[in-house]
Enzyme design. Structure first.
Site, short mmCIF file in Angstrom:
data_model
loop_
_atom_site.label_atom_id
_atom_site.label_comp_id
_atom_site.label_asym_id
_atom_site.label_seq_id
_atom_site.Cartn_x
_atom_site.Cartn_y
_atom_site.Cartn_z
N VAL A 299 0.82 -1.22 0.00
CA VAL A 299 0.00 0.00 0.00
C VAL A 299 0.85 1.27 0.00
O VAL A 299 2.01 1.25 0.42
CB VAL A 299 -0.99 0.05 1.20
CG1 VAL A 299 -2.06 -1.01 1.07
CG2 VAL A 299 -0.25 -0.06 2.52
N LEU B 278 2.20 1.82 -6.42
CA LEU B 278 1.87 0.68 -7.28
C LEU B 278 0.38 0.60 -7.57
O LEU B 278 -0.11 -0.37 -8.15
CB LEU B 278 2.35 -0.63 -6.64
CG LEU B 278 3.86 -0.84 -6.62
CD1 LEU B 278 4.24 -2.09 -5.83
CD2 LEU B 278 4.43 -0.95 -8.03
N ALA C 216 -6.53 -0.09 -7.63
CA ALA C 216 -6.83 -1.52 -7.82
C ALA C 216 -7.97 -1.94 -6.92
O ALA C 216 -8.87 -2.69 -7.34
CB ALA C 216 -5.58 -2.36 -7.56
N ASP D 30 -3.78 6.07 -13.42
CA ASP D 30 -3.80 4.87 -12.57
C ASP D 30 -5.05 4.04 -12.82
O ASP D 30 -4.97 2.84 -13.11
CB ASP D 30 -3.77 5.26 -11.08
CG ASP D 30 -2.38 5.58 -10.59
OD1 ASP D 30 -1.52 5.89 -11.43
OD2 ASP D 30 -2.15 5.53 -9.36
O1 PMV Z 1 1.81 7.96 -7.16
P1 PMV Z 1 1.12 7.24 -8.25
O2 PMV Z 1 1.77 6.00 -8.68
O3 PMV Z 1 -0.36 7.09 -8.01
O4 PMV Z 1 1.28 8.11 -9.58
C1 PMV Z 1 0.72 9.32 -9.77
C2 PMV Z 1 1.12 9.86 -11.11
C3 PMV Z 1 1.12 11.36 -11.16
O5 PMV Z 1 1.43 11.71 -12.50
C4 PMV Z 1 2.17 11.94 -10.23
C5 PMV Z 1 -0.23 11.95 -10.78
C6 PMV Z 1 -1.32 11.68 -11.78
O6 PMV Z 1 -2.49 11.84 -11.39
O7 PMV Z 1 -1.06 11.35 -12.94
#
Ligand code: PMV
Length: 325
Positions: free
Chosen positions: A97, A101, A106, A147
């Site tokens: 968590v 990732l 998910a 994501d």
């Molecule tokens: O922290 P993560 O893996 O949820 O990645 C976020 C990616 C960002 O570009 C920093 C934020 C986004 O909403 O795209």
């Protein structure tokens, strides 16, 4: 009983700049998953269990902004169900968590699918994606949507905010080692900090985002055609630009340096930064050495995953994730 699951994800290139409309590349990691199971509740309650976060409670005892309460309410209102039948929802996960990732997205995707099916509805992938995006917005402020998209579609994506997804075809196996700093860093914070930088000098930061966007376009071509050394150089370049954006950290930099010193073709932080994970692109025969070097440099968990291969024979889906910790 209805069960549904969703994979972890890693961002290969373009995080943060993607919030400003530049493209980014992300892939699912199917070997790490969150599973949601919905069963009847004979006691007539709506009962929620999530052992990884020590949760076992009635839904009514959760605050409305709790991620699981929010996702359940989101599904019920999207389906127009005002008086839900009693059920037990159990959420289990092998995704670490708060580490970049995608464990949150998910869980949202798995719960949306399982609960909708339990209530007799079948949602399209895009409907699942949109619902999960609403939950991401509650928790991350201004997410790009990368994501929820890569996790809902479970396909490698070339992602541009607000545009229909483009599936990324990975034409060559690429071996990645994922190293976790063990530091939980809220993406919301690093996104807000980048926003402050951008507001202070939009011309300059737009040019940095442009540089990242161009690099992503080249990276996509290389992923489709091969040439891991070149891809490694692009990772290093992307990491340097993320450092400039102040979203790396001494711990991430240490892991990135350790991976390069052990023979990785390239390495960078992955996701929101400040903590969470980094990824290293490695010659397959050096994967163990890179993992050992990451461990020595402080990684608390290490996974190996090979892009471009899968058990199912789908050439571009990452299904494997071997724990090297
Ligand atoms: O922290 P993560 O893996 O949820 O990645 C976020 C990616 C960002 O570009 C920093 C934020 C986004 O909403 O795209």
């Amino acid at each position: 009983m209805i069960t549904s699951s969703a994979p972890a994800k890693i961002i290969l290139f373009g995080e943060h700049a993607v919030v400003y409309g530049r493209p980014a590349l992300a892939v699912p990691v199917g070997g790490l998953r969150t599973t949601a199971t919905v069963t009847e509740n004979p006691a007539g309650k709506i009962w929620i269990e999530a052992p990884q976060i020590g949760l076992a409670t009635e839904l009514s005892a959760l605050r409305g902004d709790h991620p699981l309460a929010a996702v359940i309410q989101g599904v019920l209102s999207a389906l127009g169900v005002s008086v839900p039948p009693p059920f037990t929802l159990r959420v289990e996960s092998t995704i670490p968590v708060a580490s970049g990732l995608g464990s949150g997205a998910a869980a949202s995707v798995a719960v949306i699918r399982a609960l909708a099916a339990y209530l007799g509805h079948s949602l399209s992938v895009e409907q699942v994606n949109q619902l999960a995006f609403e939950i991401e917005k509650l928790h991350h402020g201004t997410p790009s949507g990368i994501d929820n998209t890569v996790i809902a579609y479970e396909r490698p994506v070339y992602f541009v905010k607000g545009r229909p997804i483009e599936i990324l075809e990975v034409g060559h196996p690429f071996t990645l080692v994922i190293g976790n700093t063990g530091i939980a860093a809220p993406t919301k914070q690093s996104v807000a900090d980048v926003r402050r930088l951008w507001l202070s000098d939009q011309r300059y930061w737009e040019s940095v985002f442009d540089e990242i966007g161009q690099l992503v376009v080249v990276a996509r071509r290389i992923l489709e055609s091969g040439q891991p050394q070149l891809l490694g150089e692009l990772m290093n370049h992307n990491h340097a630009l993320l450092q400039k954006m102040t979203v790396s950290s001494p711990e991430l930099d240490r892991l990135v340096e350790a991976a390069r010193a052990a023979g990785a073709w390239g390495a960078k932080l992955s996701g929101g930064g400040r903590g969470g994970n980094m990824i290293a692109l490695v010659p397959p025969h050096l994967a163990e050495a890179v993992a050992g070097s990451l461990k020595e440099a402080g990684a608390v968990s290490i996974f190996l995953t090979v892009l471009g291969t899968s058990d199912s024979g789908e050439g571009d889906v990452v299904q494997n994730a071997r724990n090297m910790s």
